[in-house]
Design a protein around this motif. Structure first.
Motif, PDB file in Angstrom:
ATOM      1  N   HIS A  38       0.688  -1.220  -0.077  1.00 50.35           N
ATOM      2  CA  HIS A  38       0.096  -0.060   0.055  1.00 50.35           C
ATOM      3  C   HIS A  38       1.002   1.273  -0.015  1.00 50.35           C
ATOM      4  O   HIS A  38       0.689   2.230  -0.773  1.00 50.35           O
ATOM      5  N   MET A  98      -2.031  14.672   5.773  1.00 47.42           N
ATOM      6  CA  MET A  98      -3.014  13.182   5.552  1.00 47.42           C
ATOM      7  C   MET A  98      -3.894  13.397   6.841  1.00 47.42           C
ATOM      8  O   MET A  98      -3.576  12.855   7.828  1.00 47.42           O
ATOM      9  N   HIS A 160      -1.262   4.906  10.651  1.00 44.61           N
ATOM     10  CA  HIS A 160      -1.394   4.496   9.309  1.00 44.61           C
ATOM     11  C   HIS A 160      -1.194   5.992   8.491  1.00 44.61           C
ATOM     12  O   HIS A 160      -0.452   6.067   7.623  1.00 44.61           O
ATOM     13  N   GLU A 164       1.805   6.739   5.968  1.00 47.17           N
ATOM     14  CA  GLU A 164       1.296   7.036   4.438  1.00 47.17           C
ATOM     15  C   GLU A 164       1.617   8.615   3.962  1.00 47.17           C
ATOM     16  O   GLU A 164       2.218   8.711   2.712  1.00 47.17           O
TER      17      GLU A 164
HETATM   18 MN    MN Z   1      -4.182   4.392   3.556  1.00 50.27          MN
END
Ligand code: MN
Length: 194
Positions: A38, A98, A160, A164
């Motif tokens: 990912h 994010m 996460h 990311e």
């Molecule tokens: Mn993600």
């Protein structure tokens, strides 16, 4: 074409990478660690790199060799793909948000590895990815590619999101640094080489 093919095989990992710096962001990633796939897909997408990565690692031990060696091989692919760096911007940076996470990434494709990593990751794992391995990946990439890399978390709560944001900010910084600037005559250095 600014591209590279890298094959790297040890007793711990068997890695095949193909990279095109001037791509559109399409990727085929298979490392055996879902969260790591990912992250690498996000790296390709947001850096506009075409990237294929196939890794068979000793995951029965843990994810360490798989993640570290992927960093070594991907850094090597970047070093090969940039070649003599003629016309390249050389420096790149981004501050990427994010949700709760805000990540600064700054790079110099100067040929001298330097690594500064300032991330605080609240959880030890995300999915089946051990979060301390992110440092191993970025460190391995920086010395194999011969780049100066600073990664600094300005804010963040969710692991996460923080990770990311790191991979995407790094992608955007690498995209900028590897971009061609028409004004650059030869190599962007007063020394004449990078
Ligand atoms: Mn993600």
């Amino acid at each position: 074409m600014r591209d590279a093919e890298v094959k790297r095989k040890t007793k711990e990992t068997d890695i095949e990478i193909s990279l095109n710096l001037d791509g559109t962001g399409k990727s085929e990633i298979s490392t055996g660690i879902g969260f790591f796939d990912h992250m690498l897909e996000g790296f390709a997408k947001h850096g506009f790199f075409d990237l294929k990565i196939k890794v068979k690692g000793d995951l029965y031990v843990d994810g360490h060799h798989t993640v570290e060696d992927t960093g070594i091989a991907l850094g090597t692919a970047f070093k090969e793909a940039v070649g003599d760096k003629a016309g390249m911007k050389r420096f790149g940076y981004f501050i990427l948000p994010m949700d709760d996470a805000l990540m600064l990434s700054s790079v110099d494709f100067c040929g001298r590895p330097y690594f500064n990593y300032d991330l605080k990751l609240p959880t030890a794992k995300v999915g089946d990815f051990e979060t301390e391995l992110a440092r191993e990946f970025f460190y391995a990439f920086s010395y194999s590619a011969g780049i100066n890399l600073h990664l600094k978390e300005l804010d963040g709560e969710n692991t996460h999101h923080i990770l990311e944001a790191a991979f995407k900010a790094f992608a955007k910084a690498c995209d900028m640094a590897t971009s061609i600037d028409e004004r650059v005559d030869g190599v962007l250095s007063t020394k004449g080489s990078l």
